[in-house]
Design a protein around this motif. Structure first.
Motif, PDB file in Angstrom:
ATOM      1  N   MET A  25       0.833  -1.194   0.000  1.00 59.37           N
ATOM      2  CA  MET A  25       0.000   0.000   0.000  1.00 59.37           C
ATOM      3  C   MET A  25       0.872   1.250   0.000  1.00 59.37           C
ATOM      4  O   MET A  25       0.633   2.190  -0.764  1.00 59.37           O
ATOM      5  N   THR A  26       1.902   1.251   0.837  1.00 58.14           N
ATOM      6  CA  THR A  26       2.797   2.404   0.923  1.00 58.14           C
ATOM      7  C   THR A  26       3.469   2.661  -0.421  1.00 58.14           C
ATOM      8  O   THR A  26       3.491   3.803  -0.904  1.00 58.14           O
ATOM      9  N   GLN A  27       3.982   1.627  -1.037  1.00 57.40           N
ATOM     10  CA  GLN A  27       4.658   1.787  -2.329  1.00 57.40           C
ATOM     11  C   GLN A  27       3.690   2.272  -3.405  1.00 57.40           C
ATOM     12  O   GLN A  27       4.007   3.190  -4.165  1.00 57.40           O
ATOM     13  N   ALA A  28       2.510   1.647  -3.467  1.00 57.34           N
ATOM     14  CA  ALA A  28       1.545   2.007  -4.508  1.00 57.34           C
ATOM     15  C   ALA A  28       1.061   3.446  -4.348  1.00 57.34           C
ATOM     16  O   ALA A  28       1.008   4.203  -5.325  1.00 57.34           O
ATOM     17  N   CYS A  29       0.711   3.821  -3.126  1.00 61.38           N
ATOM     18  CA  CYS A  29       0.186   5.173  -2.908  1.00 61.38           C
ATOM     19  C   CYS A  29       1.287   6.225  -3.048  1.00 61.38           C
ATOM     20  O   CYS A  29       1.032   7.318  -3.560  1.00 61.38           O
ATOM     21  N   HIS A  30       2.488   5.911  -2.627  1.00 57.83           N
ATOM     22  CA  HIS A  30       3.596   6.854  -2.801  1.00 57.83           C
ATOM     23  C   HIS A  30       3.861   7.078  -4.282  1.00 57.83           C
ATOM     24  O   HIS A  30       4.020   8.222  -4.735  1.00 57.83           O
ATOM     25  N   ARG A  31       3.899   5.995  -5.043  1.00 60.61           N
ATOM     26  CA  ARG A  31       4.148   6.077  -6.488  1.00 60.61           C
ATOM     27  C   ARG A  31       3.054   6.890  -7.176  1.00 60.61           C
ATOM     28  O   ARG A  31       3.331   7.669  -8.078  1.00 60.61           O
ATOM     29  N   LYS A  32       1.817   6.728  -6.716  1.00 63.53           N
ATOM     30  CA  LYS A  32       0.674   7.404  -7.348  1.00 63.53           C
ATOM     31  C   LYS A  32       0.579   8.875  -6.956  1.00 63.53           C
ATOM     32  O   LYS A  32       0.205   9.704  -7.773  1.00 63.53           O
ATOM     33  N   CYS A  33       0.913   9.212  -5.720  1.00 62.90           N
ATOM     34  CA  CYS A  33       0.581  10.536  -5.189  1.00 62.90           C
ATOM     35  C   CYS A  33       1.748  11.493  -4.983  1.00 62.90           C
ATOM     36  O   CYS A  33       1.536  12.689  -4.854  1.00 62.90           O
ATOM     37  N   VAL A  34       2.959  10.976  -4.909  1.00 67.19           N
ATOM     38  CA  VAL A  34       4.103  11.842  -4.609  1.00 67.19           C
ATOM     39  C   VAL A  34       5.052  11.828  -5.795  1.00 67.19           C
ATOM     40  O   VAL A  34       5.518  10.760  -6.200  1.00 67.19           O
ATOM     41  N   PRO A  35       5.346  13.019  -6.341  1.00 70.66           N
ATOM     42  CA  PRO A  35       6.259  13.057  -7.493  1.00 70.66           C
ATOM     43  C   PRO A  35       7.648  12.546  -7.122  1.00 70.66           C
ATOM     44  O   PRO A  35       8.067  12.643  -5.964  1.00 70.66           O
ATOM     45  N   PRO A  36       8.364  12.001  -8.100  1.00 72.17           N
ATOM     46  CA  PRO A  36       9.675  11.397  -7.799  1.00 72.17           C
ATOM     47  C   PRO A  36      10.724  12.406  -7.316  1.00 72.17           C
ATOM     48  O   PRO A  36      11.641  12.042  -6.608  1.00 72.17           O
ATOM     49  N   GLU A  42       7.726  19.062   3.218  1.00 73.83           N
ATOM     50  CA  GLU A  42       6.391  18.655   3.662  1.00 73.83           C
ATOM     51  C   GLU A  42       5.519  18.269   2.466  1.00 73.83           C
ATOM     52  O   GLU A  42       5.725  18.747   1.348  1.00 73.83           O
ATOM     53  N   LEU A  43       4.531  17.407   2.731  1.00 67.01           N
ATOM     54  CA  LEU A  43       3.574  17.050   1.682  1.00 67.01           C
ATOM     55  C   LEU A  43       2.697  18.250   1.367  1.00 67.01           C
ATOM     56  O   LEU A  43       2.309  19.004   2.265  1.00 67.01           O
ATOM     57  N   SER A  44       2.376  18.410   0.093  1.00 68.66           N
ATOM     58  CA  SER A  44       1.432  19.466  -0.282  1.00 68.66           C
ATOM     59  C   SER A  44       0.023  19.004   0.066  1.00 68.66           C
ATOM     60  O   SER A  44      -0.212  17.813   0.358  1.00 68.66           O
ATOM     61  N   LYS A  45      -0.915  19.923   0.041  1.00 66.55           N
ATOM     62  CA  LYS A  45      -2.308  19.571   0.337  1.00 66.55           C
ATOM     63  C   LYS A  45      -2.811  18.532  -0.664  1.00 66.55           C
ATOM     64  O   LYS A  45      -3.460  17.559  -0.287  1.00 66.55           O
ATOM     65  N   GLY A  46      -2.489  18.708  -1.932  1.00 68.14           N
ATOM     66  CA  GLY A  46      -2.914  17.758  -2.964  1.00 68.14           C
ATOM     67  C   GLY A  46      -2.336  16.371  -2.737  1.00 68.14           C
ATOM     68  O   GLY A  46      -3.016  15.362  -2.900  1.00 68.14           O
ATOM     69  N   GLU A  47      -1.069  16.309  -2.362  1.00 68.51           N
ATOM     70  CA  GLU A  47      -0.436  15.019  -2.085  1.00 68.51           C
ATOM     71  C   GLU A  47      -1.083  14.345  -0.878  1.00 68.51           C
ATOM     72  O   GLU A  47      -1.343  13.141  -0.892  1.00 68.51           O
ATOM     73  N   VAL A  49      -4.153  14.775   0.297  1.00 70.53           N
ATOM     74  CA  VAL A  49      -5.502  14.320  -0.056  1.00 70.53           C
ATOM     75  C   VAL A  49      -5.416  13.053  -0.901  1.00 70.53           C
ATOM     76  O   VAL A  49      -6.152  12.084  -0.673  1.00 70.53           O
ATOM     77  N   CYS A  50      -4.507  13.047  -1.862  1.00 72.10           N
ATOM     78  CA  CYS A  50      -4.320  11.872  -2.716  1.00 72.10           C
ATOM     79  C   CYS A  50      -3.947  10.650  -1.877  1.00 72.10           C
ATOM     80  O   CYS A  50      -4.514   9.570  -2.052  1.00 72.10           O
ATOM     81  N   CYS A  54      -6.079   7.276  -1.481  1.00 72.44           N
ATOM     82  CA  CYS A  54      -5.435   6.047  -1.940  1.00 72.44           C
ATOM     83  C   CYS A  54      -5.445   4.995  -0.837  1.00 72.44           C
ATOM     84  O   CYS A  54      -5.812   3.838  -1.069  1.00 72.44           O
ATOM     85  N   VAL A  55      -5.058   5.389   0.368  1.00 69.22           N
ATOM     86  CA  VAL A  55      -5.036   4.452   1.492  1.00 69.22           C
ATOM     87  C   VAL A  55      -6.441   3.949   1.794  1.00 69.22           C
ATOM     88  O   VAL A  55      -6.656   2.746   2.004  1.00 69.22           O
ATOM     89  N   ALA A  56      -7.428   4.848   1.790  1.00 72.35           N
ATOM     90  CA  ALA A  56      -8.808   4.443   2.065  1.00 72.35           C
ATOM     91  C   ALA A  56      -9.298   3.430   1.039  1.00 72.35           C
ATOM     92  O   ALA A  56      -9.899   2.409   1.396  1.00 72.35           O
ATOM     93  N   LYS A  57      -9.018   3.678  -0.232  1.00 68.66           N
ATOM     94  CA  LYS A  57      -9.429   2.748  -1.282  1.00 68.66           C
ATOM     95  C   LYS A  57      -8.702   1.415  -1.157  1.00 68.66           C
ATOM     96  O   LYS A  57      -9.305   0.348  -1.306  1.00 68.66           O
ATOM     97  N   TYR A  58      -7.427   1.476  -0.884  1.00 67.83           N
ATOM     98  CA  TYR A  58      -6.633   0.254  -0.756  1.00 67.83           C
ATOM     99  C   TYR A  58      -7.176  -0.618   0.363  1.00 67.83           C
ATOM    100  O   TYR A  58      -7.374  -1.827   0.197  1.00 67.83           O
ATOM    101  N   LEU A  59      -7.451   0.000   1.510  1.00 72.19           N
ATOM    102  CA  LEU A  59      -7.963  -0.750   2.658  1.00 72.19           C
ATOM    103  C   LEU A  59      -9.376  -1.283   2.391  1.00 72.19           C
ATOM    104  O   LEU A  59      -9.714  -2.395   2.805  1.00 72.19           O
TER     105      LEU A  59
END
Length: 90
Positions: A25-36, A42-47, A49-50, A54-59
């Protein structure tokens, strides 16, 4: 195998499975939501929320799959019982 040892093995397996799910889950959501390439510490608001979504859907998917697999397993056990009793129609 004694019941206590079986229970310990089941608990260890559950911990391993949960750790694997968390890592995936961590790898998938990080890859999807955080630019490389990070632009700020700090995480942006968009990141954020994403990641939350992502975590909610995964769970949710993980829970649904677990319920479905349990349901299928119970159906298989029931069918096997009926077949062993000679009343199955498979």
């Amino acid at each position: 195998m004694d019941p206590l040892r079986a229970q310990q093995l089941a608990a260890e397996l559950e911990v391993d499975m949960m750790a694997d799910m968390y890592n995936r889950m961590t790898q998938a959501c990080h890859r999807k939501c955080v630019p490389p390439h990070y632009k700020e510490a700090e995480l942006s608001k968009g990141e954020s929320v994403c990641l939350d979504r992502c975590v909610a859907k995964y769970l949710e998917v993980h829970e649904r799959m677990g319920k479905k697999l349990t349901e299928l397993s119970l159906q298989d056990e029931e069918l096997l019982k009926r077949m062993q009793q000679g009343t199955g129609t498979a």
